[in-house]
Design a protein around this motif. Structure first.
Motif, PDB file in Angstrom:
ATOM      1  N   SER A   1      21.673  -1.044   9.001  1.00  0.00           N
ATOM      2  CA  SER A   1      21.118  -2.267  10.838  1.00  0.00           C
ATOM      3  C   SER A   1      20.191  -3.398   9.604  1.00  0.00           C
ATOM      4  O   SER A   1      19.544  -3.100   8.102  1.00  0.00           O
ATOM      5  N   LEU A   2      19.733  -4.190  10.080  1.00  0.00           N
ATOM      6  CA  LEU A   2      18.298  -5.216   9.889  1.00  0.00           C
ATOM      7  C   LEU A   2      16.670  -4.933  10.418  1.00  0.00           C
ATOM      8  O   LEU A   2      17.585  -5.438  11.468  1.00  0.00           O
ATOM      9  N   VAL A   3      16.280  -4.901   9.416  1.00  0.00           N
ATOM     10  CA  VAL A   3      14.935  -4.937  10.107  1.00  0.00           C
ATOM     11  C   VAL A   3      14.112  -6.387   9.733  1.00  0.00           C
ATOM     12  O   VAL A   3      14.395  -7.250   8.539  1.00  0.00           O
ATOM     13  N   ASP A   4      13.629  -7.026  10.609  1.00  0.00           N
ATOM     14  CA  ASP A   4      12.971  -8.526  10.913  1.00  0.00           C
ATOM     15  C   ASP A   4      11.702  -8.555   9.988  1.00  0.00           C
ATOM     16  O   ASP A   4      10.838  -8.028  10.902  1.00  0.00           O
ATOM     17  N   VAL A   5      11.320  -8.952   9.041  1.00  0.00           N
ATOM     18  CA  VAL A   5       9.650  -7.842   8.539  1.00  0.00           C
ATOM     19  C   VAL A   5       8.930  -9.426   8.548  1.00  0.00           C
ATOM     20  O   VAL A   5       8.395  -9.281   8.534  1.00  0.00           O
TER      21      VAL A   5
ATOM     22  N   LYS B   1       0.458  -1.480  -0.238  1.00  0.00           N
ATOM     23  CA  LYS B   1      -0.487  -0.190  -0.151  1.00  0.00           C
ATOM     24  C   LYS B   1       0.627   1.428   0.037  1.00  0.00           C
ATOM     25  O   LYS B   1       1.886   1.254   0.735  1.00  0.00           O
ATOM     26  N   GLY B   2       0.658   1.909  -0.735  1.00  0.00           N
ATOM     27  CA  GLY B   2       1.116   3.577  -0.235  1.00  0.00           C
ATOM     28  C   GLY B   2       2.193   4.283  -1.489  1.00  0.00           C
ATOM     29  O   GLY B   2       3.027   5.043  -1.624  1.00  0.00           O
ATOM     30  N   LEU B   3       2.913   2.682  -2.149  1.00  0.00           N
ATOM     31  CA  LEU B   3       3.892   3.578  -3.143  1.00  0.00           C
ATOM     32  C   LEU B   3       4.056   3.756  -4.140  1.00  0.00           C
ATOM     33  O   LEU B   3       5.355   4.833  -3.793  1.00  0.00           O
ATOM     34  N   GLU B   4       3.158   4.444  -3.878  1.00  0.00           N
ATOM     35  CA  GLU B   4       3.045   5.637  -5.729  1.00  0.00           C
ATOM     36  C   GLU B   4       2.832   6.476  -4.641  1.00  0.00           C
ATOM     37  O   GLU B   4       2.925   8.348  -5.277  1.00  0.00           O
ATOM     38  N   SER B   5       2.939   6.962  -3.215  1.00  0.00           N
ATOM     39  CA  SER B   5       3.134   8.301  -2.271  1.00  0.00           C
ATOM     40  C   SER B   5       4.452   8.085  -2.288  1.00  0.00           C
ATOM     41  O   SER B   5       5.210   9.565  -1.449  1.00  0.00           O
TER      42      SER B   5
ATOM     43  N   GLU C   1       3.025  -0.425   5.192  1.00  0.00           N
ATOM     44  CA  GLU C   1       2.915   0.289   3.786  1.00  0.00           C
ATOM     45  C   GLU C   1       3.987   1.270   3.657  1.00  0.00           C
ATOM     46  O   GLU C   1       5.103   1.150   4.244  1.00  0.00           O
ATOM     47  N   ILE C   2       4.369   1.393   2.685  1.00  0.00           N
ATOM     48  CA  ILE C   2       5.332   2.355   1.745  1.00  0.00           C
ATOM     49  C   ILE C   2       4.140   3.736   2.417  1.00  0.00           C
ATOM     50  O   ILE C   2       3.195   4.568   1.198  1.00  0.00           O
ATOM     51  N   THR C   3       5.182   4.911   2.973  1.00  0.00           N
ATOM     52  CA  THR C   3       4.426   5.831   3.420  1.00  0.00           C
ATOM     53  C   THR C   3       5.396   7.006   2.481  1.00  0.00           C
ATOM     54  O   THR C   3       6.642   7.228   1.653  1.00  0.00           O
ATOM     55  N   PRO C   4       4.766   8.430   2.495  1.00  0.00           N
ATOM     56  CA  PRO C   4       5.343   9.553   1.270  1.00  0.00           C
ATOM     57  C   PRO C   4       7.167   9.567   1.878  1.00  0.00           C
ATOM     58  O   PRO C   4       7.861  10.115   1.799  1.00  0.00           O
ATOM     59  N   LYS C   5       7.697   8.618   3.386  1.00  0.00           N
ATOM     60  CA  LYS C   5       8.666   9.713   3.816  1.00  0.00           C
ATOM     61  C   LYS C   5       9.713   8.411   3.667  1.00  0.00           C
ATOM     62  O   LYS C   5      10.889   8.349   3.891  1.00  0.00           O
ATOM     63  N   GLY C   6       9.165   7.024   3.938  1.00  0.00           N
ATOM     64  CA  GLY C   6      10.018   5.633   3.542  1.00  0.00           C
ATOM     65  C   GLY C   6       8.855   4.553   3.858  1.00  0.00           C
ATOM     66  O   GLY C   6       7.839   3.845   3.005  1.00  0.00           O
ATOM     67  N   ILE C   7       9.612   3.489   4.495  1.00  0.00           N
ATOM     68  CA  ILE C   7       8.751   1.553   5.178  1.00  0.00           C
ATOM     69  C   ILE C   7       8.137   2.309   6.435  1.00  0.00           C
ATOM     70  O   ILE C   7       9.059   2.423   7.402  1.00  0.00           O
ATOM     71  N   ARG C   8       7.277   2.162   6.497  1.00  0.00           N
ATOM     72  CA  ARG C   8       6.237   1.719   7.697  1.00  0.00           C
ATOM     73  C   ARG C   8       5.907   0.075   8.184  1.00  0.00           C
ATOM     74  O   ARG C   8       5.432  -0.424   7.069  1.00  0.00           O
ATOM     75  N   THR C   9       7.123  -0.469   8.643  1.00  0.00           N
ATOM     76  CA  THR C   9       6.444  -1.634   9.243  1.00  0.00           C
ATOM     77  C   THR C   9       5.497  -1.734  10.832  1.00  0.00           C
ATOM     78  O   THR C   9       5.829  -1.129  11.668  1.00  0.00           O
ATOM     79  N   ALA C  10       4.671  -3.196  11.069  1.00  0.00           N
ATOM     80  CA  ALA C  10       4.292  -2.652  12.568  1.00  0.00           C
ATOM     81  C   ALA C  10       5.065  -2.600  13.723  1.00  0.00           C
ATOM     82  O   ALA C  10       4.293  -1.773  14.920  1.00  0.00           O
ATOM     83  N   ASP C  11       6.037  -2.845  13.053  1.00  0.00           N
ATOM     84  CA  ASP C  11       7.072  -1.877  14.416  1.00  0.00           C
ATOM     85  C   ASP C  11       7.397  -0.357  14.008  1.00  0.00           C
ATOM     86  O   ASP C  11       8.227   0.145  15.292  1.00  0.00           O
ATOM     87  N   GLY C  12       7.238   0.112  13.243  1.00  0.00           N
ATOM     88  CA  GLY C  12       7.737   1.429  13.485  1.00  0.00           C
ATOM     89  C   GLY C  12       8.028   1.994  11.532  1.00  0.00           C
ATOM     90  O   GLY C  12       7.767   1.475  10.410  1.00  0.00           O
ATOM     91  N   GLU C  13       7.956   3.421  11.446  1.00  0.00           N
ATOM     92  CA  GLU C  13       8.840   3.933  10.131  1.00  0.00           C
ATOM     93  C   GLU C  13      10.210   3.623  10.232  1.00  0.00           C
ATOM     94  O   GLU C  13      10.757   4.241  11.049  1.00  0.00           O
ATOM     95  N   TYR C  14      10.842   3.989   8.947  1.00  0.00           N
ATOM     96  CA  TYR C  14      11.468   4.350   8.549  1.00  0.00           C
ATOM     97  C   TYR C  14      11.726   4.455   7.231  1.00  0.00           C
ATOM     98  O   TYR C  14      12.006   4.562   6.513  1.00  0.00           O
ATOM     99  N   GLU C  15      12.750   6.569   7.880  1.00  0.00           N
ATOM    100  CA  GLU C  15      12.347   6.946   7.049  1.00  0.00           C
ATOM    101  C   GLU C  15      14.010   6.762   5.831  1.00  0.00           C
ATOM    102  O   GLU C  15      15.218   6.643   6.050  1.00  0.00           O
ATOM    103  N   LEU C  16      13.526   6.836   3.743  1.00  0.00           N
ATOM    104  CA  LEU C  16      13.925   7.060   3.762  1.00  0.00           C
ATOM    105  C   LEU C  16      14.346   7.603   2.047  1.00  0.00           C
ATOM    106  O   LEU C  16      13.213   8.277   1.858  1.00  0.00           O
ATOM    107  N   ASP C  17      15.696   7.612   1.598  1.00  0.00           N
ATOM    108  CA  ASP C  17      15.719   8.411   0.291  1.00  0.00           C
ATOM    109  C   ASP C  17      15.448   7.569  -0.610  1.00  0.00           C
ATOM    110  O   ASP C  17      15.210   7.942  -2.235  1.00  0.00           O
TER     111      ASP C  17
END
Ligand code: NA7
Length: 542
Positions: A347-351, A156-160, A358-374
Motif C-alpha cells: 500500500s502507498l501512503v502520501d506523506v 521525532k521518536g525514532l529511538e522509541s 513521528e516514529i512511535t514504538p509501534k510504527g509510523i504516525r502520519t497526520a492521517d493516522g498510525e501504521y503499525e510496523l515491524d
C-alpha cells in the motif's frame, strides 16, 4: 616507545576512500613511486558498493561500461553477467581489482579521517584519524564519493521504535529477513524504487511512504549472452575512446531533433521505441528533454501515461503520478516498480499530503493516522555533493575551514571541480562543479585520477612545491558552471542535486553540465598550458 597518538606516519600522498576513485588513485601514485596510503572507514574496498547492500541494489549504468578502462588486461579478465550489474557483482569486481593490483597492503581499513589541516610552514597536510593516529603527507586527495553521507531525517521518536530499522546506504552484511513482517519504507528515489519490488515479494505487507512521486522507466535488464561478452571484450579500444569522449561516460548522446519538431504520431513512435529499449533511452531520445519545458512536458506526459496504464487502482496510480520535469531528479530505472503496486500486500501512503509526524514504538504516525510496523527501511538518500567533504574538518591556509570558505554550501567555489583556492596540494576526485554524477562515474573518476597523477608527476619533475588554484580562475569556473546549469531545467526541480532533500541545506547546483567529453578537453588544455589558472610555487618556505 612513542604511543600511537604521538607517532606520525609520513607519506607522500594520502587518499581517502577505497572505492573506484581511491583504488585507481593508489594504483597510479604507487606506479609513479609515491609513498601512498588509502584510508577507508569501511572494513573492505568498494566505497558506496560496500555499504549499499539493500535488496535489489543494482547499478543504472550498463556493466560493460561501468568499470575501469585503464587496463585492457583487466577489462578482458573480468566478465559481467548481466546488462545492469547487481551490488554483489560490483563489489566482487572491486575486490578483484584490489587483488589483481595488490592494493590492499597500502589500504588502512576501519579508519576514518576526521581532520586534515594544511601547514603553511612545512607545506604539508597533517591528518588525524578518529582514533588519534597522525599522518603527514605532501598531497591530500579525497575519493569520498558524491553520495555517501546518509540522510536519516530527524523524525521525532525514532529511538522509541521497538522494531528494527535500516538505512539503505548502511545495510547489514547479513540478510535481513522480511518474511512474515510488516515493513514500512520511506523514500522512492533510486534506492527505494529498486528495493520496493524485492521487499514486497518477501514481506507480509509493505507500506510505502512516498513524499514525491517519481518517473521511472523499465531497466529491461537481461543476462548477457556469450556473444555479447566476446564482442564487448573485442571492442575494448573503440569502447574506451567512445566513452571517454562522450557526454556522460556512455556510448549515448542526445538526439538531433527537438521533441517539438516531430508530429504527434512520429513522436509517439519514437517514445514507444525508447520505452521498449528501457533504461535512460527516453532521456536521450531528443536533444531538448533537459533544456526545453515544452519538450520535457511531452516526454513526462508519456511516462505518466505508462504509469496510468500499469497501475490498476486509479487512486494509487494518481498518487504515483509525478509532476516535475522528467530527468531533473536523478533518472530512475526499475524492474517491476509500478507493477508492484498491483500486489495485494503493498500500500502507498502520501506523506506530502499527510506528513510523517513521528516514529512511535509501534510504527509510523502520519497526520492521517498510525501504521503499525515491524521494520522500517529508510531509503531517504544522502547529503550529496558536499556532505562527505563537510563531515571532515578540512582546514586550509590561514586556518580557514572548507565548510566556512564555501559558506556551508552557499558559496561553493572550485577550479575544475578538483581544486579550491586556499587549499594547496589538495585534490578532490569528482568534487563539486565537476561532471561527476551526471553520468557513468568510473569513467569520470578515471579522468580525474589520471589528471591528478599527471599533475603530481609534473610538479615533481619541475621541482614545484605547491599547486593552488588562482582565485580568478576559480571564480570564472564556478560562474561558468552556474551559467551552464541555468540553461537547463535541473535548477527548477527540488532534488539531491540541488540539496533540496536536506533540511536547511542551501540550494545550488554544484555540477558541471557541459558533458564529460568537453570537460575532459578543458582539463587537458589547462595541463598542456602548464597548469593555467594555478599558482605553482617552487621554493620551500621555511
Ligand atoms: P534519493 O534519490 O535522494 O531519494 C530519497 C527519497 O527519500 C526521496 O523519495 C525523498 O523524497 C525521500 N525522503 C527524503 N527525506 C524524506 C522525509 N523527511 N520524509 C519523507 N520522504 C523523504 O536517494 P536514493 O538513495 O534513492 O538514491 C540516491 C542515489 O543513489 C541515486 O540518485 C543514484 O545516483 C544512486 P523527495 O523526493 O526528496 O521528496
Amino acid at each position: 616507545m612513542a604511543s600511537v597518538k604521538e607517532q606520525v606516519t609520513t607519506l607522500d600522498a594520502v587518499v581517502i576512500g577505497a572505492g573506484f576513485s581511491g583504488l585507481y588513485m593508489l594504483y597510479r601514485l604507487r606506479e609513479a613511486g609515491l609513498k601512498t596510503r588509502v584510508y577507508e572507514a569501511a572494513g573492505g574496498v568498494g566505497g558506496v558498493w560496500y555499504w549499499n547492500r539493500y535488496p535489489g541494489a543494482r547499478c543504472d549504468s550498463e556493466s560493460i561500461y561501468y568499470n575501469y578502462t585503464f587496463s585492457e588486461e583487466l577489462y578482458k579478465e573480468w566478465t559481467w553477467t548481466s546488462k545492469y550489474p547487481e551490488q554483489p557483482e560490483i563489489l566482487r569486481y572491486l575486490n578483484f581489482v584490489a587483488d589483481k593490483f595488490e592494493l590492499r597492503p597500502d589500504i588502512q581499513f576501519h579508519t576514518r579521517i576526521e581532520k586534515a589541516e594544511y601547514n603553511e610552514r612545512t607545506n604539508r597536510w597533517q591528518l588525524e584519524t578518529k582514533n588519534g593516529e597522525k599522518i603527514s603527507a605532501k598531497y591530500f586527495i579525497t575519493g569520498i564519493g558524491c553520495i555517501s553521507t546518509a540522510n536519516i531525517p530527524k523524525f521525532k521518536g525514532l529511538e522509541s521504535f521497538e522494531g528494527d530499522w535500516y538505512h539503505t546506504g548502511h545495510w547489514p552484511h547479513e540478510k535481513v529477513d522480511f518474511t512474515g513482517k510488516r515493513v514500512g519504507i520511506i523514500g522512492t528515489g533510486s534506492s527505494g524504487v529498486q528495493a520496493i519490488p524485492v521487499i514486497a515479494k518477501e514481506a507480509d505487507h509493505l507500506t510505502v511512504f512516498q513524499r514525491t512521486p517519481q518517473y521511472s522507466v523499465p531497466a529491461r535488464n537481461y543476462p548477457y549472452s556469450e556473444e555479447e561478452v566476446v564482442q564487448a571484450k573485442a571492442s575494448f579500444q573503440e569502447m574506451r575512446k567512445t566513452v571517454r569522449d562522450s557526454l556522460a561516460g556512455l556510448p549515448v548522446s542526445y538526439g538531433e531533433k527537438s521533441v517539438l519538431d516531430d508530429s504527434p504520431e512520429e513522436r509517439q513512435k519514437t517514445l514507444e521505441k525508447a520505452w521498449e529499449i528501457g533504461g535512460t533511452t527516453l532521456l536521450f531520445a531528443y536533444k531538448d528533454v533537459i533544456t526545453d519545458e515544452r519538450a520535457n512536458e511531452i516526454v513526462s506526459a508519456f511516462i505518466r501515461s505508462k504509469i496510468k496504464e500499469t497501475v490498476e487502482d486509479s487512486k494509487t496510480a494518481e498518487q504515483l503520478t509525478p509532476d516535475y520535469y522528467y530527468g531533473t531528479k536523478r533518472p530512475i530505472i526499475d524492474t517491476d516498480y509500478f507493477e508492484t503496486y498491483n500486489r495485494s500486500n503493498v500500500s502507498l501512503v502520501d506523506v506530502k499530503k499527510a506528513p510523517i509526524e513521528e516514529i512511535t514504538p509501534k510504527g509510523i504516525r502520519t497526520a492521517d493516522g498510525e501504521y503499525e510496523l515491524d521494520v522500517i527501511v529508510f531509503a531517504t538518500g544522502y547529503d550529496g555533493m558536499t556532505g562527505s567533504l563537510f563531515k571532515m574538518d578540512i582546514v586550509g591556509k590561514e586556518g580557514v575551514c572548507l565548510k566556512d570558505k564555501w559558506e556551508n554550501g552557499a558559496a561553493i567555489r572550485t577550479y575544475l571541480g578538483m581544486s579550491t583556492t586556499g587549499f594547496p596540494n589538495m585534490f578532490m576526485i569528482t568534487g563539486p562543479e565537476s561532471p561527476s554524477v551526471l553520468g557513468n562515474m568510473p569513467i569520470t573518476i578515471e579522468q580525474h585520477v589520471e589528471w591528478i597523477s599527471d599533475c603530481i608527476d609534473y610538479l615533481r619533475k619541475h621541482d614545484i612545491e605547491t599547486i593552488e588554484a588562482k582565485e580568478d580562475a576559480e571564480q570564472a569556473w564556478s560562474k561558468h558552471c552556474r551559467e551552464l546549469a541555468d540553461t537547463t531545467l535541473y535548477t527548477k526541480t527540488d532534488s539531491w542535486y540541488t540539496g533540496a532533500n536536506i533540511e536547511d541545506k542551501v540550494r545550488g547546483f554544484p555540477i558541471y553540465v557541459g558533458g564529460y567529453g568537453p570537460y575532459h578537453e578543458k582539463c587537458a588544455e589547462v595541463a598542456e598550458q602548464g597548469y593555467d589558472g594555478f599558482t605553482l610555487m617552487s621554493n620551500t618556505v621555511v
